[in-house]
Scaffold this motif. Structure first.
Motif, PDB file in Angstrom:
ATOM      1  N   ALA A  33       0.867  -1.168   0.000  1.00 55.85           N
ATOM      2  CA  ALA A  33       0.000   0.000   0.000  1.00 55.85           C
ATOM      3  C   ALA A  33       0.909   1.225   0.000  1.00 55.85           C
ATOM      4  N   LEU A  34       0.839   2.015  -1.062  1.00 51.33           N
ATOM      5  CA  LEU A  34       1.721   3.166  -1.251  1.00 51.33           C
ATOM      6  C   LEU A  34       0.972   4.423  -0.816  1.00 51.33           C
ATOM      7  N   VAL A  35       1.441   5.034   0.271  1.00 52.96           N
ATOM      8  CA  VAL A  35       0.700   6.156   0.869  1.00 52.96           C
ATOM      9  C   VAL A  35       1.464   7.465   0.670  1.00 52.96           C
ATOM     10  N   GLY A  36       0.726   8.500   0.294  1.00 49.53           N
ATOM     11  CA  GLY A  36       1.281   9.851   0.173  1.00 49.53           C
ATOM     12  C   GLY A  36       0.163  10.792  -0.220  1.00 49.53           C
ATOM     13  N   LEU A  39      -0.731  12.257  -5.831  1.00 56.97           N
ATOM     14  CA  LEU A  39      -1.173  11.115  -6.641  1.00 56.97           C
ATOM     15  C   LEU A  39      -0.217  10.825  -7.802  1.00 56.97           C
ATOM     16  N   GLN A  40       0.194  11.892  -8.483  1.00 60.59           N
ATOM     17  CA  GLN A  40       1.073  11.709  -9.651  1.00 60.59           C
ATOM     18  C   GLN A  40       2.373  10.997  -9.251  1.00 60.59           C
ATOM     19  N   THR A  47       4.371   2.635 -11.205  1.00 63.41           N
ATOM     20  CA  THR A  47       4.881   2.251 -12.521  1.00 63.41           C
ATOM     21  C   THR A  47       6.289   1.665 -12.400  1.00 63.41           C
ATOM     22  N   THR A  48       7.115   2.304 -11.587  1.00 62.02           N
ATOM     23  CA  THR A  48       8.483   1.804 -11.374  1.00 62.02           C
ATOM     24  C   THR A  48       8.447   0.376 -10.830  1.00 62.02           C
ATOM     25  N   LEU A  49       7.572   0.136  -9.863  1.00 61.68           N
ATOM     26  CA  LEU A  49       7.488  -1.198  -9.253  1.00 61.68           C
ATOM     27  C   LEU A  49       7.008  -2.232 -10.271  1.00 61.68           C
ATOM     28  N   GLN A  52       9.689  -3.111 -12.589  1.00 59.61           N
ATOM     29  CA  GLN A  52      10.740  -3.862 -11.897  1.00 59.61           C
ATOM     30  C   GLN A  52      10.326  -5.316 -11.667  1.00 59.61           C
ATOM     31  N   ARG A  53       9.068  -5.547 -11.340  1.00 61.36           N
ATOM     32  CA  ARG A  53       8.636  -6.908 -11.016  1.00 61.36           C
ATOM     33  C   ARG A  53       7.215  -7.143 -11.548  1.00 61.36           C
ATOM     34  N   ALA A  54       7.125  -7.963 -12.581  1.00 62.60           N
ATOM     35  CA  ALA A  54       5.815  -8.247 -13.185  1.00 62.60           C
ATOM     36  C   ALA A  54       4.911  -8.889 -12.132  1.00 62.60           C
ATOM     37  N   GLY A  55       3.666  -8.455 -12.100  1.00 63.32           N
ATOM     38  CA  GLY A  55       2.695  -9.085 -11.196  1.00 63.32           C
ATOM     39  C   GLY A  55       2.702  -8.544  -9.782  1.00 63.32           C
ATOM     40  N   VAL A  56       3.536  -7.550  -9.522  1.00 62.90           N
ATOM     41  CA  VAL A  56       3.564  -6.979  -8.162  1.00 62.90           C
ATOM     42  C   VAL A  56       2.192  -6.382  -7.835  1.00 62.90           C
ATOM     43  N   GLN A  57       1.724  -6.630  -6.620  1.00 63.17           N
ATOM     44  CA  GLN A  57       0.416  -6.131  -6.191  1.00 63.17           C
ATOM     45  C   GLN A  57       0.607  -4.836  -5.418  1.00 63.17           C
TER      46      GLN A  57
END
Ligand code: NDP
Length: 255
Positions: A33-36, A39-40, A47-49, A52-57
């Motif tokens: 869960a990416l909090v901040g 939004l942009q 997108t970076t994640l 870097q790793r296909a299928g990352v949730q």
């Protein structure tokens, strides 16, 4: 690192150290869960994640940590069904010595770096008790030793460190670990955000390099790797620890 499928909240995942923490945790198999508030920037992290790793949730949570702890927990549990780790990374700098201290700034720094951590950790705790999870706080070298002219920031991080110690004692019997990393100077946007730019920033960076016994400042990934370690089962017998990631600055003595 045994973070596979673990659900981790990272606050301040829209910039600097928080982005690196998200990257390292994603590499280790965590769901995030990416909090901040921006939004942009959170979308850029996402997108970076994904690259870097296909299928990352991942889940983007646009929220102010000072007021929206409940929403952060509710949205994370609605998406992933559980929370295993909370990384309290969001933070702001304050500038100034006592004589010129702006009390509004003092309140804002304490609110973000200390009160919001207490608020969110309290809100996440029922989930962590179920999962026997962990908390990692991103403190600072400024919590471990005094720096003249960084009054509000130093107080906020020293109090955060005591929060880490006390809560680690409270929660150890229930199997929840609480630790912190205490970075030295790391190049991010944190200084520019309070108007330290151009020549002032160059001068600050120069002095920072000189005050780290290893002769350099830190990299965001060096902090992130330590956070991942403390979040993982590799640190299963570690709680209440304050881990300096500062090239020796917490023990620095000018020669
Ligand atoms: P940045 O300024 O690059 O990032 C700060 C992050 O905190 C951003 O993602 C920002 O999100 C988030 N944030 C701030 N206030 C709030 C809020 N009210 N609600 C939600 N999110 C918030 O700084 P760093 O990456 O350098 O700092 C990260 C942590 O590391 C901080 O706790 C800092 O004290 C600590 N630290 C940093 C050092 C350094 O030299 N850089 C040294 C030692 C410790 P948004 O912009 O989306 O609001």
């Amino acid at each position: 690192m045994s973070l596979r499928q673990k659900v981790v909240i990272v606050t301040g995942a829209s910039s600097g150290i928080g982005v690196a923490i998200a990257q390292v945790l994603a590499r280790e198999g965590a769901q995030l869960a990416l909090v901040g508030r921006n939004l942009q920037n959170l979308q850029a992290t996402q997108t970076t994640l994904e690259q870097q790793r296909a299928g990352v949730q991942t889940l983007i949570v646009v929220a102010d940590v000072t007021t929206q702890a409940t929403q952060i927990v509710q949205q994370t549990v609605a998406k992933f069904g559980r929370i295993d780790v909370l990384v309290n990374n969001a933070g702001i700098l304050g500038n100034g010595a006592l004589l010129d201290l702006d009390m509004q700034e003092f309140d804002a720094v304490l609110n973000t770096n200390l009160r919001a951590v207490v608020l969110l950790t309290k809100a996440v705790l029922p989930q962590l008790l179920q999962t026997k999870g962990a908390v990692v706080n991103v403190s600072s070298c400024a919590g471990l030793r005094p720096f003249a002219g960084a009054l509000s920031y130093g107080i906020s991080k020293a109090a955060l460190d005591q929060f880490t110690r006390i809560v680690s004692q409270e929660l150890a019997p229930q199997g929840v670990r609480v630790n912190s990393v205490n970075p030295g100077f790391v190049v991010t946007n944190i200084h520019q955000r309070i108007g330290i730019v151009d020549k002032d920033y160059e001068s600050l960076l120069h002095r920072a390099i000189a005050s780290h016994p290893m002769g350099r400042v830190g990299d965001v990934l060096e902090v992130a790797e330590a956070v991942a370690f403390l979040a993982s089962s590799k640190a299963s017998f570690t709680t209440g620890a304050l881990l300096p990631i500062d090239g020796g600055k917490h023990n620095y003595t000018p020669r």
